[in-house]
Design a protein around this motif. Structure first.
Motif, PDB file in Angstrom:
ATOM      1  N   PHE A 264     -36.969  28.180-116.384  1.00 52.87           N
ATOM      2  CA  PHE A 264     -36.341  29.105-115.930  1.00 52.87           C
ATOM      3  C   PHE A 264     -34.877  28.813-116.401  1.00 52.87           C
ATOM      4  O   PHE A 264     -34.326  29.905-116.864  1.00 52.87           O
ATOM      5  CB  PHE A 264     -36.675  29.416-114.468  1.00 52.87           C
ATOM      6  CG  PHE A 264     -36.000  30.528-114.023  1.00 52.87           C
ATOM      7  CD1 PHE A 264     -36.335  31.894-114.130  1.00 52.87           C
ATOM      8  CD2 PHE A 264     -34.482  30.277-113.474  1.00 52.87           C
ATOM      9  CE1 PHE A 264     -35.613  33.166-113.733  1.00 52.87           C
ATOM     10  CE2 PHE A 264     -33.897  31.401-113.050  1.00 52.87           C
ATOM     11  CZ  PHE A 264     -34.549  32.767-113.063  1.00 52.87           C
TER      12      PHE A 264
ATOM     13  N   ILE B  14     -38.593  36.071-119.178  1.00 54.66           N
ATOM     14  CA  ILE B  14     -38.738  34.665-118.807  1.00 54.66           C
ATOM     15  C   ILE B  14     -40.281  34.444-118.382  1.00 54.66           C
ATOM     16  O   ILE B  14     -40.501  35.108-117.107  1.00 54.66           O
ATOM     17  CB  ILE B  14     -37.825  34.375-117.995  1.00 54.66           C
ATOM     18  CG1 ILE B  14     -36.322  34.500-118.498  1.00 54.66           C
ATOM     19  CG2 ILE B  14     -37.853  32.795-117.623  1.00 54.66           C
ATOM     20  CD1 ILE B  14     -35.087  34.152-117.499  1.00 54.66           C
TER      21      ILE B  14
ATOM     22  N   PHE C  60     -41.427  33.207-110.459  1.00 50.31           N
ATOM     23  CA  PHE C  60     -40.160  32.452-110.246  1.00 50.31           C
ATOM     24  C   PHE C  60     -39.065  33.077-109.241  1.00 50.31           C
ATOM     25  O   PHE C  60     -37.796  32.848-109.251  1.00 50.31           O
ATOM     26  CB  PHE C  60     -39.180  32.527-111.490  1.00 50.31           C
ATOM     27  CG  PHE C  60     -39.810  31.479-112.864  1.00 50.31           C
ATOM     28  CD1 PHE C  60     -39.847  30.195-112.639  1.00 50.31           C
ATOM     29  CD2 PHE C  60     -40.020  32.302-113.890  1.00 50.31           C
ATOM     30  CE1 PHE C  60     -40.340  29.366-113.688  1.00 50.31           C
ATOM     31  CE2 PHE C  60     -40.594  31.493-114.905  1.00 50.31           C
ATOM     32  CZ  PHE C  60     -40.487  29.992-114.733  1.00 50.31           C
TER      33      PHE C  60
ATOM     34  N   ILE D  69     -38.465  39.010-115.464  1.00 46.08           N
ATOM     35  CA  ILE D  69     -38.515  37.638-114.890  1.00 46.08           C
ATOM     36  C   ILE D  69     -40.103  37.604-114.187  1.00 46.08           C
ATOM     37  O   ILE D  69     -40.037  38.582-113.165  1.00 46.08           O
ATOM     38  CB  ILE D  69     -37.478  37.195-113.936  1.00 46.08           C
ATOM     39  CG1 ILE D  69     -36.165  37.019-114.779  1.00 46.08           C
ATOM     40  CG2 ILE D  69     -37.910  35.751-113.295  1.00 46.08           C
ATOM     41  CD1 ILE D  69     -34.858  36.874-113.811  1.00 46.08           C
TER      42      ILE D  69
END
Length: 402
Positions: free
Chosen positions: A104, A98, A126, A122
């Motif tokens: 997200f 991501i 984030f 990730i």
């Protein structure tokens, strides 16, 4: 009404978490005692309960090694329905990402819906969002039955994964008893036709303390609705003019996935249900002011229109749901029966976009407008008179396709 709602929302009930049987059991026993005192017939079991089980999955052990070094648990979120996993770089598990350019929430949802094994990296930008998801989803997973097979997704807060890694974890599987509370007022000439009055009696239990208060009492959500159910049962028992059979049910498990209403709805013949009036959060004035309720899925059937005709000489009015983007029609305990074609709607007053007490320890009886609850109950009692007496029948909702 004050006695009922004060009892349901008292600290003694400890927030009525469906996952803590000894706490929610107190609320179930109280509601059952009210049904018994009114003179309702038990719907399923003699103690007025309708019992079933769910399974709670929770993480037992976790170890993520990157180049031999253990990664902090705060940088890992595991979503799994498997008993145990032991992966390394030779296992062939897909590695997804991501990135900082993506949405997200949308990407996270898309990955979880694939229901396939994956390691998801990730982007650290984030971090705040990841922490929020971790707090919500890290408590475990609820399933209706033990999974067969299943999948695992491991989310790691990192840009890249080294060539040498090992991911090991195991889950605990715990069966938890749940129970709706339901009573019946048998009908006369149309006893095989059911009218359901419902609300959920569970809430979210104990939270992190705010000052010295850690109990989420759930006065509006949904002790107000259950108070209405009990009050309506007493009203219709006294009236004694129900040609159709009336079922009064307090659902469990709404807050963890509507498990109580799912179980109830899947164990009744939807074709026998004439209407369902689900009552959710009626403790405060609606955006339309006093003497008003809004109805989810207002135009999906003519139930609300028929009820409006019954109260035409009063100041009360039923309005369409003012929050269409929230898709509330299929987000409450009316959803399963509505999907099966029943004119099943939720009646509410909560200003969902403004209520800052929702799901907090501040949702207490002192914040409610008791007169608003009273007028809502009276309007529902009068509004359903023709349906209860078998004189009118609402149109069916279009069934959802499989």
């Amino acid at each position: 009404m004050e006695r009922i709602i004060q009892t349901l929302a008292s600290d003694a009930m400890r927030g009525r978490s469906a996952l803590v049987p000894e706490d929610i059991g107190k609320a179930a026993d109280f509601i059952a005692s009210e049904f018994k005192a009114i003179g309702l017939t038990p719907y399923a079991e003699q103690n007025y309960r309708q019992s079933f089980e769910i399974t709670q999955l929770s993480l037992a052990t976790q170890e993520v090694l990157l180049n031999g070094q253990q990664l902090s648990a705060e940088n890992v979120l595991i979503q799994s329905s498997q008993p145990a996993v032991n992966w390394n770089q030779d296992a062939g598990i897909p590695i997804l990402k991501i990135t900082s350019e993506e949405d997200f929430s949308q990407r996270f949802r898309a990955i979880t819906q694939q229901k396939k094994d994956a390691i998801v990296l990730i982007d650290p930008t984030f971090e705040a969002t990841f922490r929020r998801f971790q707090k919500i989803l890290g408590k475990g997973k609820i399933v209706e039955k033990l999974p067969q097979g299943g999948n695992s997704i491991v989310f790691i807060l990192a840009k890249d994964l080294p060539t040498d890694y090992q991911i090991k974890f195991s889950n605990n599987f715990k069966k938890i008893p749940l129970f709706n509370v339901a009573g019946v007022l048998p009908g006369k000439s149309k006893a095989h036709e059911f009218v359901i009055f419902s609300g959920h009696y569970d809430h979210i239990g104990i939270l992190e303390p705010v000052g010295q208060d850690s109990i989420a009492n759930g006065a509006d959500d949904d002790a107000s609705g259950v108070t209405a159910i009990i009050s309506l049962a007493k009203h219709f028992k006294k009236a004694g003019n129900n040609e159709r059979t009336l079922i009064f049910v307090a659902f469990t498990g709404e807050e963890i996935g509507m498990y109580g209403s799912k179980y109830f709805s899947n164990h009744i013949n939807a074709d026998d249900v004439t209407a369902m009036i689900n009552i959710e959060m009626i403790g405060k004035d609606a955006k339309f002011g006093e003497n008003s309720l809004y109805v989810t899925g207002f135009n999906q059937s003519n139930l609300a229109t028929l009820m409006q005709q019954e109260v035409v000489n009063s100041k009360f009015k039923f309005f369409p749901d003012p929050y269409p983007t929230q898709q509330l029609f299929y987000r409450s305990d009316n959803a399963i029966l509505a999907a099966l074609g029943v004119p099943a709607h939720t009646f509410s007053t909560v200003q969902i976009d403004q209520d800052d007490l929702y799901h907090t320890v501040k949702d207490e009886v002192s914040t409610l407008n008791i007169k608003n609850i009273a007028s809502s109950i009276e309007a529902i009692a009068l509004g359903t008179k023709g349906i209860v007496e078998g004189k009118v029948t609402p149109s069916r909702v279009e069934k959802l396709k499989d």
